[in-house]
Design a protein around this motif. Structure first.
Motif, mmCIF file in Angstrom:
data_model
loop_
_atom_site.group_PDB
_atom_site.id
_atom_site.type_symbol
_atom_site.label_atom_id
_atom_site.label_comp_id
_atom_site.label_asym_id
_atom_site.label_seq_id
_atom_site.Cartn_x
_atom_site.Cartn_y
_atom_site.Cartn_z
ATOM 1 N N THR B 71 76.171 27.299 22.087
ATOM 2 C CA THR B 71 76.792 28.509 22.886
ATOM 3 C C THR B 71 75.866 29.629 23.228
ATOM 4 O OG1 THR B 71 78.830 27.975 21.169
ATOM 5 C CG2 THR B 71 78.995 29.887 22.799
ATOM 6 N N ALA B 72 74.982 29.896 22.080
ATOM 7 C CA ALA B 72 74.039 30.865 22.392
ATOM 8 C C ALA B 72 73.140 30.551 23.421
ATOM 9 C CB ALA B 72 73.290 30.960 21.021
ATOM 10 N N VAL B 73 72.979 29.331 23.970
ATOM 11 C CA VAL B 73 71.850 29.125 25.213
ATOM 12 C C VAL B 73 72.555 29.714 26.311
ATOM 13 C CG1 VAL B 73 71.242 27.151 26.659
ATOM 14 C CG2 VAL B 73 71.336 26.770 24.297
ATOM 15 N N GLY B 74 73.790 29.771 26.541
ATOM 16 C CA GLY B 74 74.187 30.632 27.550
ATOM 17 C C GLY B 74 73.881 30.051 28.963
ATOM 18 N N LYS B 75 73.607 28.846 28.926
ATOM 19 C CA LYS B 75 73.109 28.172 30.151
ATOM 20 C C LYS B 75 73.606 26.521 30.359
ATOM 21 C CE LYS B 75 68.993 30.569 30.882
ATOM 22 N NZ LYS B 75 67.668 30.668 30.264
ATOM 23 N N ILE B 80 72.506 16.231 24.967
ATOM 24 C CA ILE B 80 72.311 16.899 23.832
ATOM 25 C C ILE B 80 71.788 15.694 22.945
ATOM 26 C CG2 ILE B 80 73.488 17.922 21.779
ATOM 27 C CD1 ILE B 80 75.185 19.219 23.521
ATOM 28 N N GLY B 81 70.565 16.045 22.119
ATOM 29 C CA GLY B 81 70.244 15.077 20.964
ATOM 30 C C GLY B 81 70.711 15.849 19.537
ATOM 31 N N ALA B 96 79.519 21.065 21.883
ATOM 32 C CA ALA B 96 78.921 20.357 23.110
ATOM 33 C C ALA B 96 79.951 20.307 24.006
ATOM 34 C CB ALA B 96 78.472 19.226 22.784
ATOM 35 N N GLY B 97 81.273 19.957 23.793
ATOM 36 C CA GLY B 97 82.246 19.820 24.784
ATOM 37 C C GLY B 97 82.724 20.989 25.243
ATOM 38 N N LYS B 98 82.600 22.235 24.586
ATOM 39 C CA LYS B 98 82.936 23.504 24.949
ATOM 40 C C LYS B 98 81.920 24.190 25.977
ATOM 41 C CE LYS B 98 85.599 24.977 21.104
ATOM 42 N NZ LYS B 98 85.432 25.472 19.637
ATOM 43 N N VAL B 99 80.713 24.038 26.013
ATOM 44 C CA VAL B 99 79.600 24.473 26.822
ATOM 45 C C VAL B 99 79.321 23.679 28.020
ATOM 46 C CG1 VAL B 99 78.381 25.747 24.807
ATOM 47 C CG2 VAL B 99 77.503 23.389 25.760
ATOM 48 N N GLY B 100 80.257 22.347 27.946
ATOM 49 C CA GLY B 100 80.134 21.532 29.197
ATOM 50 C C GLY B 100 79.119 20.453 29.206
#
Lengths: 454, 454
Positions: B71-75, B80-81, B96-100
């Motif tokens: 979430t903190a990535v913001g992009k 995802i590994g 992962a689902g939440k950030v798309g």
């Protein structure tokens, strides 16, 4: 089968493989020539008796005094390497007989293999009248590390239990070289070439009695003297493993074999029947010939059929189990007692059973701890098959420790280990753990060690 | 066969293999940890999109800004590994689902393979509800050189035509590494692990349509979804070669497979029938899987069955002829016209025929001259099989010249060539001449290229 030689008695080859002096006829100072390479290899092999380069045009070759002829040497010569053009070879052998040489390795070509039967007949005649045994002609020579004799190429110095006898020089040289690089070594190597005189049966007899030889690996296109082969075979087959790969199994392969060394390639069924009669083992490929010889060069054949597989790679363990079972070995489950003991010794994520899956994070120590435990709790295991399926360092040192304590063969596959594998693979062989590149090949090797009966 | 996934529709994996950004959850600055190796490999692969190391305890790893959470990535993050301990993986996938994120490669273990079915169910639930595709868990990851993505080990950068799909990480990694070292390269590599979500059929569908992939090599213990496998298989089997090695052919192998990835290993006959139905080719060993995939990664399958053998080693030529004929190919004799032409081109001691024995003194140029002559006089030849059975330098440069002129596949064996072989072997592969270590193995490779019909 041909029956040119009616004596049916195997030859005494002790002075071939234990020659006290060697002459190289056709030795050359030109590094481009085979006569240079052969002399150079003999010197670098460390042969301890006198070496006589024979070349009428040189005073000295590679630091050794050269002689214009065998007669000019003026001292006894046991063995002669011949690299002169073929047409001069009968004369050389005639002279060899006169100076009392016992054997010659005729590397020169230009005989039956190109249709020059007369020249080969002249060579045989010179040999018989002078009492000289001949390896070849048209061959890649011999190597016998125990006596530090190499009249061949490449240079192979490492001693091991595998004797190679081959109608193909390339196949012998390739397998010998592999055995050298993999720290297995060889007991001896003989390329038969046209085998106008000394044949496979003579050599099987010699290596059969040779204390340096643990296993005899043979590539043959046909048997030269059926009666002698069967007589020798029965004797040797009863006491030492002999593995045979046959070239010319198909009609077209047979025809090609007839051109190759002009030998009559035996019909497949007759050949197979002869092998069965003498207890030799037929193999199906060059890789299989090498793998089984390698296993038996390190581990003697023994009764038994129960194999315990230990692996870091689940898939590789399964593949090994399939092949072991298909070959009639027994991948038996562990006793309740062993399972309990292993559960104490191993981390909980290991899958205790047969195969025993130590999983991908395993260090080499875990293999050792597991085998040590099983050596106490599971006396029915006949052989341990270890699969190192990742870069796992210290495999060799842990196996070396195990070998001090465990009275069963330990063999291994190393796969997917990158640079660590490159370092450990030959070291494991050298440490007495024959090691193979895939689970299928190590399983086949296990089958060559275990008789399948108990 | 299992039928957990009832959709029967292959998944769209384009954003898995063409991810534009990658996060590594569990990235580590400690070179001893897998989370370091994975991140390091992705960087060294040369991935061109943004890479986000996720680790709450680090500010920076390997020169990249680290983030405490996805979430903190913001992009946007496509792929995802996951290398965190298994118990944290469902939470990561939920996020992962939440950030798309579209897909995740879950390398972490601790799921079904150790009996923790609940944890795996939670992982699957998180994936489904968030719309995230999962490779794994408990897997060795993926590699796709065309997109410079490596979430796996070892690092393999070389691009080639071979896609590897495997229920064994070790087998995939070992074959990928071999392909890299031998200058063959890979189109892609996927270790399926427990295949809780994306399965072999999804991947066969992807690589089947992938223009970078010429051949698909598969190691499977069982088929996950029979219906989907058959549907995809019919489509892909009709247009691209798919080679399959089955682990768990024996009863005990099957049991071991069930412990391995807890997958139900299909009965051999049912499995074989499924392969036949879709036109996939069954292979019998890891070496055969690799050899055939290597041949087909370089040369497309083509009609024909006539093979011309050229060799410097008579014995090796005979062994190749035997296997070619046993596999149903045609080692046909040469026409009178060709024999005459070759007799003009070649020295008189060569044995003109099929095999064409160029003999032990042959330079690489002689192979070229012979093939050039045959290309004119013998149009019926479908494939040239060259055996370099000695240290023969310049094999590659002569083959490269040939490939400009000759409109037929050229494949090779290199055996008994010592250091020259070590140098030429990978170079020949890189030059488009797939090269194998024995005559048997090159013959089998010839059979995988030629259909046997015309």
């Amino acid at each position: 089968m041909e029956t040119e030689n009616n004596s049916n008695q195997p030859r005494d080859l002790s002075l071939l493989f234990n020659a006290r002096s060697v002459a190289v006829v056709g030795a050359s100072a030109n590094p481009e020539k085979l006569g240079y390479e052969i002399l150079n290899n003999l010197i670098n092999m460390g042969f301890e008796g006198p070496i006589y380069p024979i070349n009428p045009k040189a005073e000295e070759i590679l630091g050794l005094k050269a002689y214009p002829s065998l007669t000019a040497v003026g001292k006894p010569v046991d063995l002669i390497g011949v690299i002169v053009p073929g047409k001069f070879a009968p004369g050389v052998i005639e002279e060899a007989g006169k100076v009392g040489a016992k054997n010659a390795v005729v590397i020169s070509g230009g005989f039956r293999e190109i249709g020059n039967d007369e020249l080969e007949a002249a060579l045989v005649e010179a040999a018989r009248s002078g009492g000289v045994g001949i390896i070849g002609p048209n061959c890649q020579g011999i190597n016998y590390p125990a006596s530090k004799i190499c009249l061949s190429w490449p240079l192979i110095r490492r001693k091991g239990g595998m004797a190679l006898i081959s109608q193909s020089g390339t196949i012998a040289a390739a397998l010998g070289d592999r055995a050298d690089k993999e720290e297995i070594g060889i007991a001896g190597l003989v390329a038969l070439g046209n085998r106008c005189d000394i044949d496979e049966a003579d050599l099987i007899e010699y290596f059969g009695a040779d204390p340096n030889t643990d296993v005899i690996a043979v590539y043959l296109e046909g048997i030269r003297d059926g009666k002698k082969f069967l007589e020798v075979g029965k004797r040797v087959g009863a006491k030492k493993p002999v593995l045979v790969l046959k070239g010319g199994r198909t009609e077209r392969g047979r025809k090609a074999a007839e051109s190759h060394t002009r030998s009559i390639a035996g019909r497949g069924e007759i050949f197979d029947a002869a092998l069965r009669k003498v207890g030799f083992e037929k193999v199906e490929s060059i890789d299989e010939l090498y793998d089984c010889a390698k296993a038996l060069a390190v581990e003697p054949k023994r009764p038994g059929k129960r194999v315990q597989v230990l692996t870091s790679s689940g898939g590789s363990g399964i593949v090994a189990v399939d092949v072991l079972e298909e070959l009639g070995l027994d991948v038996a489950p562990l006793s309740e007692n062993s399972r309990k003991r292993l559960a104490e010794v191993l981390p909980s994520h290991c899958v205790v059973g047969n195969p025993l899956d130590l999983t991908g994070d395993t260090p080499a120590e875990r293999y050792r701890e597991a085998v040590e435990a099983l050596a106490e709790t599971e006396p029915g295991i006949d052989l341990y098959l270890l699969i190192f399926g990742d870069p796992i360092p210290r495999a060799t040192e842990n196996c070396l420790e195990l070998k001090k304590k465990v009275d069963r063969p330990i063999i291994a596959a190393y796969i997917g280990g990158g640079e660590v594998e490159e370092a450990e693979f030959p070291k494991l062989n050298g440490a007495g753990v024959p090691t193979f590149p895939t689970p299928e090949r190590v399983a086949r090797a296990a089958r060559s060690i275990l008789t399948g009966k108990k």
